[in-house]
Enzyme design. Structure first.
Site, PDB file in Angstrom:
ATOM      1  N   GLY A  42     -51.266 -19.479  -9.228  1.00  0.00           N
ATOM      2  CA  GLY A  42     -50.507 -18.797  -8.089  1.00  0.00           C
ATOM      3  C   GLY A  42     -49.320 -19.389  -8.014  1.00  0.00           C
ATOM      4  O   GLY A  42     -48.517 -19.004  -6.881  1.00  0.00           O
ATOM      5  N   HIS A  94     -45.738 -24.266  -3.552  1.00  0.00           N
ATOM      6  CA  HIS A  94     -45.339 -24.698  -2.370  1.00  0.00           C
ATOM      7  C   HIS A  94     -44.149 -25.558  -2.098  1.00  0.00           C
ATOM      8  O   HIS A  94     -43.972 -26.704  -1.428  1.00  0.00           O
ATOM      9  CB  HIS A  94     -46.452 -25.280  -1.263  1.00  0.00           C
ATOM     10  CG  HIS A  94     -47.588 -24.487  -1.149  1.00  0.00           C
ATOM     11  ND1 HIS A  94     -47.610 -22.948  -0.884  1.00  0.00           N
ATOM     12  CD2 HIS A  94     -48.866 -24.588  -1.465  1.00  0.00           C
ATOM     13  CE1 HIS A  94     -48.620 -22.489  -1.039  1.00  0.00           C
ATOM     14  NE2 HIS A  94     -49.705 -23.347  -1.404  1.00  0.00           N
ATOM     15  N   LYS A 153     -12.906  -1.847  18.513  1.00  0.00           N
ATOM     16  CA  LYS A 153     -13.133  -2.031  19.876  1.00  0.00           C
ATOM     17  C   LYS A 153     -13.099  -0.580  20.297  1.00  0.00           C
ATOM     18  O   LYS A 153     -13.774  -0.174  21.189  1.00  0.00           O
ATOM     19  CB  LYS A 153     -12.016  -2.599  20.602  1.00  0.00           C
ATOM     20  CG  LYS A 153     -12.187  -2.701  22.129  1.00  0.00           C
ATOM     21  CD  LYS A 153     -11.325  -3.596  22.966  1.00  0.00           C
ATOM     22  CE  LYS A 153     -11.457  -3.498  24.389  1.00  0.00           C
ATOM     23  NZ  LYS A 153     -10.499  -4.236  25.038  1.00  0.00           N
ATOM     24  N   THR A 201       0.738  -1.270  -0.029  1.00  0.00           N
ATOM     25  CA  THR A 201      -0.040  -0.022  -0.007  1.00  0.00           C
ATOM     26  C   THR A 201       1.020   1.296   0.036  1.00  0.00           C
ATOM     27  O   THR A 201       0.603   2.185  -0.751  1.00  0.00           O
ATOM     28  CB  THR A 201      -1.035  -0.010   1.202  1.00  0.00           C
ATOM     29  OG1 THR A 201      -1.443  -1.308   1.303  1.00  0.00           O
ATOM     30  CG2 THR A 201      -1.844   1.171   1.163  1.00  0.00           C
TER      31      THR A 201
END
Length: 511
Positions: free
Chosen positions: A297, A268, A134, A34
């Site tokens: 349905g 279902h 923390k 980085t």
């Protein structure tokens, strides 16, 4: 001046983020790759060993595990004793920590080299994340690049409240918990057959559902490996908890036949219609014949593209959900007037399955966990013929369809298939005989002729009575796992009736 510690594996937008922090009068501390990226981009940053007063060592295993880092993160700003001690020890505050962890998942996906895998277990990263989380009362903790702009706006606009930092704290602990869970699960898979003393199931939230199975229950959708985020698209309506479970059952069946034009209708959680045809319109018409009453349905899974012609046919009755590989623009226009219809797609020519490696189910007090079941084409292809009569190619195709559908349908079940379409199904019965009888009774009510069909059972027939009943209905081919103490009696019954009987040797209970 406030200080920010940036140490990320996922370096997307980190340079821009660092520049913006400097603009907000933050000093940047950074590590390893980085730091190198920031330096090459012309960003002024302090390398970590200038803060720790100790060199990075042991090939990078130790670089941030240092009291100047953790003291800077963890000391309480609201306690004078902490402030005094920090001053005495020369510990300077770190007010923002931006860390994401070594790519453990990417590593185990690309290699089996255990030494490389071990080296991609992050130690310092999780420690910093947990420390900052923390002390969220004073420290901003960032683990997700998508939150960079959110944090920058909060700092710039004076919205860096304790509630804001608390939300980031929760996300941070989720991040480290998921990371450690992934490592533990991997180690148990490698050394304990995946069945360790602890089992961790981690999903990322996709959305809330309006409620759970019933209105008084809360519900939400969580995903593995961004499956829904990447593949599942809502075109119309909002998926409910029950819709999502029905969709799962429907797409597994519809996609069980590769690139074939398959349609499955589910109600279902159980199939009430299935067919394969040269085109999807014909497949839908045939699937609907099996049980149009139950299909009302229902949820329809289309392994392909829904066109205008198919949409017009579907619009002739009330369907709650249509899920497809894709639904084209003309079809969407046809569906638009249907206010209660919900439409979803995978954005591809065919249904996309995640093929999860694991399966689990909640039971009272815990959950049962297992490897995911797989129904392979080889099970039918290599099925053992145990009778004198042999099924022809068309009958074996029907047997394959019946067998796969049965394997993905609630036990006890039987499935009858004729001309590549399901003509009868009995599922979820306490007796396999009842399942067979129920299926035939429903077929008779629908005016469907099952003579010449193939019959599949997901488990063995314990007695010949089911074979006798099937023969009475005109069934010509039966496929089942076999393995009963009365197999010889069942085989003899099939021979008496001139039926072809195949044993796969594999049972597929679904409870």
């Amino acid at each position: 001046m406030k200080r920010a510690l940036l140490s990320v594996s996922d370096k997307s937008n980190i340079v821009e983020f660092a520049k913006s922090l400097i603009g907000l009068e933050y000093q940047i501390i950074s590590t390893g790759g980085t730091y190198k990226m920031l330096k090459e981009a012309g960003v002024t940053a302090i390398e970590i060993d200038e803060v720790t007063k100790f060199p990075e060592c042991f090939e990078g295993r130790v670089k941030t595990l240092n009291p100047y880092i953790h003291g800077g993160i963890l000391h309480r700003r609201d306690k004078q004793s902490h402030l005094d001690q920090a001053k005495e020890l020369g510990v300077e505050a770190i007010d923002l920590v931006c860390v994401n962890l070594y790519p453990f998942k990417a590593t185990i996906e690309k290699t089996d080299d255990f030494e490389e895998i071990i080296e991609n277990i992050d130690i310092g990263g999780p420690a910093m994340v947990r420390s900052a989380a923390k002390n969220f009362d004073s420290v901003i903790i960032l683990t997700d690049p998508s939150d960079y702009s959110l944090v920058l706006n909060a700092i710039a606009n004076g919205d860096n409240t304790v509630e804001f930092r608390r939300d980031l704290m929760i996300k941070a602990y989720e991040h480290t918990a998921a990371y450690d869970s992934m490592i533990a699960n991997y180690m148990n898979k490698r050394f304990n057959n995946g069945m360790g003393n602890k089992q961790f199931i981690v999903g990322n939230k996709v959305m809330d559902t309006r409620y759970g199975e019933n209105p008084h229950q809360k519900g939400g959708l969580y995903e593995f490996d961004a499956f829904f985020s990447k593949n599942f698209k809502t075109l119309k309506g909002e998926a409910s908890f029950n819709n999502l479970t029905d969709i799962s059952g429907a797409v597994k069946i519809a996609a069980a036949f590769g690139d074939e034009n398959a349609i499955c209708i589910v109600k279902h959680g159980n199939p009430c219609g299935f067919a394969i045809r040269d085109n999807l319109l014909d497949a839908y018409n045939e699937a609907l014949k099996c049980d149009p009453i139950s299909a009302f349905g229902g949820v329809v899974a289309v392994n392909g593209v829904v066109t205008k012609a198919l949409a017009e046919k579907m619009n002739e009755m009330f369907l709650e959900v249509i899920i497809a590989g894709r639904i084209d623009e003309e079809a969407l226009a046809v569906f638009e007037p249907k206010k209660r219809l919900k439409l979803f797609e995978y954005g591809s020519e065919r249904i996309t399955l995640s093929n999860d490696a694991i399966d689990f189910k909640h039971i009272d007090g815990g959950f049962v966990f297992q490897d995911a079941d797989r129904v392979t084409a080889e099970e039918v292809k290599n099925a053992k013929l145990v009778t004198k009569h042999v099924a022809d190619e068309a009958a074996m195709k029907d047997a394959e369809i019946a067998y796969k559908v049965a394997s993905l349908t609630k036990s006890n079940c039987v499935v009858y298939v004729k001309d590549s379409a399901m003509v009868a199904v009995g599922m979820g019965m306490t007796s396999r005989v009842d399942a067979a009888r129920c299926a035939l009774k429903k077929a008779e009510e629908m005016g469907l002729d099952v003579s010449g069909s193939a019959l599949a059972s997901e488990a063995f027939f314990p007695f010949r009575d089911s074979i006798d009943a099937a023969a009475g209905a005109g069934v010509k081919t039966v496929i089942q796992p076999g393995g009963s103490v009365r197999d010889e009696e069942v085989i003899a019954a099939a021979d008496e009736h001139g039926m072809a009987l195949y044993f796969t040797g594999v049972r597929h209970f679904l409870h």
